[in-house]
Design a protein around this motif. Sequence first.
Motif, PDB file in Angstrom:
ATOM      1  N   ALA A 125      31.349  90.608  42.742  1.00 33.86           N
ATOM      2  CA  ALA A 125      31.614  90.669  40.873  1.00 33.86           C
ATOM      3  C   ALA A 125      31.028  91.822  40.942  1.00 33.86           C
ATOM      4  N   ASP A 126      31.117  92.245  39.406  1.00 35.16           N
ATOM      5  CA  ASP A 126      30.752  93.766  39.029  1.00 35.16           C
ATOM      6  C   ASP A 126      30.507  93.273  37.711  1.00 35.16           C
ATOM      7  N   ILE A 127      29.891  94.434  37.271  1.00 33.05           N
ATOM      8  CA  ILE A 127      29.854  93.931  35.527  1.00 33.05           C
ATOM      9  C   ILE A 127      29.424  95.554  34.877  1.00 33.05           C
ATOM     10  N   ALA A 128      30.670  94.994  33.916  1.00 30.70           N
ATOM     11  CA  ALA A 128      31.791  96.717  33.811  1.00 30.70           C
ATOM     12  C   ALA A 128      32.367  96.243  32.375  1.00 30.70           C
ATOM     13  N   PRO A 129      32.366  97.571  31.626  1.00 30.68           N
ATOM     14  CA  PRO A 129      32.587  97.938  30.220  1.00 30.68           C
ATOM     15  C   PRO A 129      34.057  96.834  29.588  1.00 30.68           C
ATOM     16  N   ASP A 130      34.735  97.065  30.540  1.00 35.02           N
ATOM     17  CA  ASP A 130      35.946  96.405  30.297  1.00 35.02           C
ATOM     18  C   ASP A 130      36.530  95.862  31.781  1.00 35.02           C
ATOM     19  N   VAL A 140      31.207  93.613  27.501  1.00 36.17           N
ATOM     20  CA  VAL A 140      30.608  93.232  28.511  1.00 36.17           C
ATOM     21  C   VAL A 140      31.693  92.682  29.790  1.00 36.17           C
ATOM     22  N   TRP A 141      31.865  93.192  30.964  1.00 39.58           N
ATOM     23  CA  TRP A 141      32.866  92.110  31.095  1.00 39.58           C
ATOM     24  C   TRP A 141      32.181  92.444  32.462  1.00 39.58           C
ATOM     25  N   LEU A 142      32.093  90.559  33.021  1.00 41.15           N
ATOM     26  CA  LEU A 142      32.173  90.278  35.179  1.00 41.15           C
ATOM     27  C   LEU A 142      33.216  89.602  35.132  1.00 41.15           C
ATOM     28  N   SER A 143      33.904  90.508  35.934  1.00 41.15           N
ATOM     29  CA  SER A 143      34.619  90.034  37.180  1.00 41.15           C
ATOM     30  C   SER A 143      34.345  90.027  38.716  1.00 41.15           C
ATOM     31  N   SER A 144      34.725  88.321  38.506  1.00 41.97           N
ATOM     32  CA  SER A 144      34.740  87.942  39.862  1.00 41.97           C
ATOM     33  C   SER A 144      35.026  87.586  41.126  1.00 41.97           C
ATOM     34  N   ALA A 165      39.577  96.443  34.002  1.00 37.92           N
ATOM     35  CA  ALA A 165      39.843  97.523  35.004  1.00 37.92           C
ATOM     36  C   ALA A 165      38.577  98.487  35.395  1.00 37.92           C
ATOM     37  N   SER A 166      37.668  98.532  34.561  1.00 40.81           N
ATOM     38  CA  SER A 166      36.156  98.963  35.823  1.00 40.81           C
ATOM     39  C   SER A 166      35.939  97.945  36.185  1.00 40.81           C
ATOM     40  N   GLY A 167      35.818  96.329  36.015  1.00 37.97           N
ATOM     41  CA  GLY A 167      35.647  95.539  36.829  1.00 37.97           C
ATOM     42  C   GLY A 167      35.946  95.821  38.081  1.00 37.97           C
ATOM     43  N   VAL A 168      37.227  95.635  38.323  1.00 36.26           N
ATOM     44  CA  VAL A 168      37.786  95.881  39.715  1.00 36.26           C
ATOM     45  C   VAL A 168      37.733  96.977  40.155  1.00 36.26           C
TER      46      VAL A 168
END
Length: 371
Positions: free
Chosen positions: A162-167, A146-150, A169-172
């Motif tokens: 921030a966003d929590i996503a499966p990959d 699971v990816w945290l993009s921030s 690219a989805s986090g962006v």
Amino acid sequence: MLVETFQPDLMDRLVDDAERRERRRRLLPAQLMMYFVLSMWLFGTSSYEEVLAKLTGGLPEMFQPAEDVATAAAITRARMRLGAEPLKALWGHVAASAARREQPPGGRVFIYESVAMEVPDTAANRAAYAPDGGEPHEGARRTLDVWLSSLTDSRLRVAPVADIAPDRASGVEGIVAQWPRDAFTAPALVVGDGQPISGALWSKLAEAGADQIWRADARVRAAHPLPAERELPDGSYLSTLHLAGPAGHPARGTAVRVVPYAAAAAATTASHPAAPRAPAPAALLVTSFLDPALPAEEITARFEQAVLASADGVGHFVGRVAGPRAVLRSKSPELVHQEIYAMLCTYHSVGHLVAPVHFGARISRVAARGL
């Protein structure tokens, strides 16, 4: 430390706002569980029962000791009753408070981070984070990413976007879709170090008035050719960055400035000044600073300062408290979100200890004024 940063009245208000207040007296009330989920990041190698014992034992004046009767199953049920929303709201309070702080000259500096963590391979987590991942291996316990993009302001130890996503690219995509109103209330600089350049994110940052510097390594340059269109005296040049638009729309071009970049390994030389300065592989800095009056060396200096500051970012914090690969405990997406939002809050709270000079009035004082 946690109570000093997030006082009980604030925790109670967030629990009530999320309608997660317990309906009858329990050994594990919602307020206690707010602090418990934060404490999970401080005592990552401890069992649920041990984390609870350390928490209630350290604050006997606040909490009734419950470790003798609260089992791991009971603690899990209490986490489920609490849910993710109160922790997400606490993270929102942290971000809102930081936005109201006195800004440094030139505005705030953010670094874009993508942090991968592992979650248990349960049916619920697989549906959320690996919908095409198939069935788990027989006889072996797997984990899922699971990816945290921030966007992290490491000076204030806060990630307001921030966003929590499966990959990654989805986090962006999640960051852009959930972009908070007035995310930046002052001039800001956003830096991406070797991260893919997203057209949607670039556009959103430009709309928000933020300047940008992205280090384009070989992978990024392969995806985004950057031909020189106008040479500048300092060795940089103007170019056009072609960014993919929404699905079904053609790529569009945006004017950028490109600065050749071949720097020493900044982290090594910063911590070991005597270390040899072996140049890193050549890269390019892609920036929204178009004015030739700003020299290329100043752009490079701003980039390097931000990258050095990222040693106090979310990614390094997770690595310090959880090791090279953070393995979360949560077996459902709701609790995964709860655990990650708690991490973002704990990251801020720990900042009071590691860099107290950066913090003035605490979150609790801001909340007490109704801000």
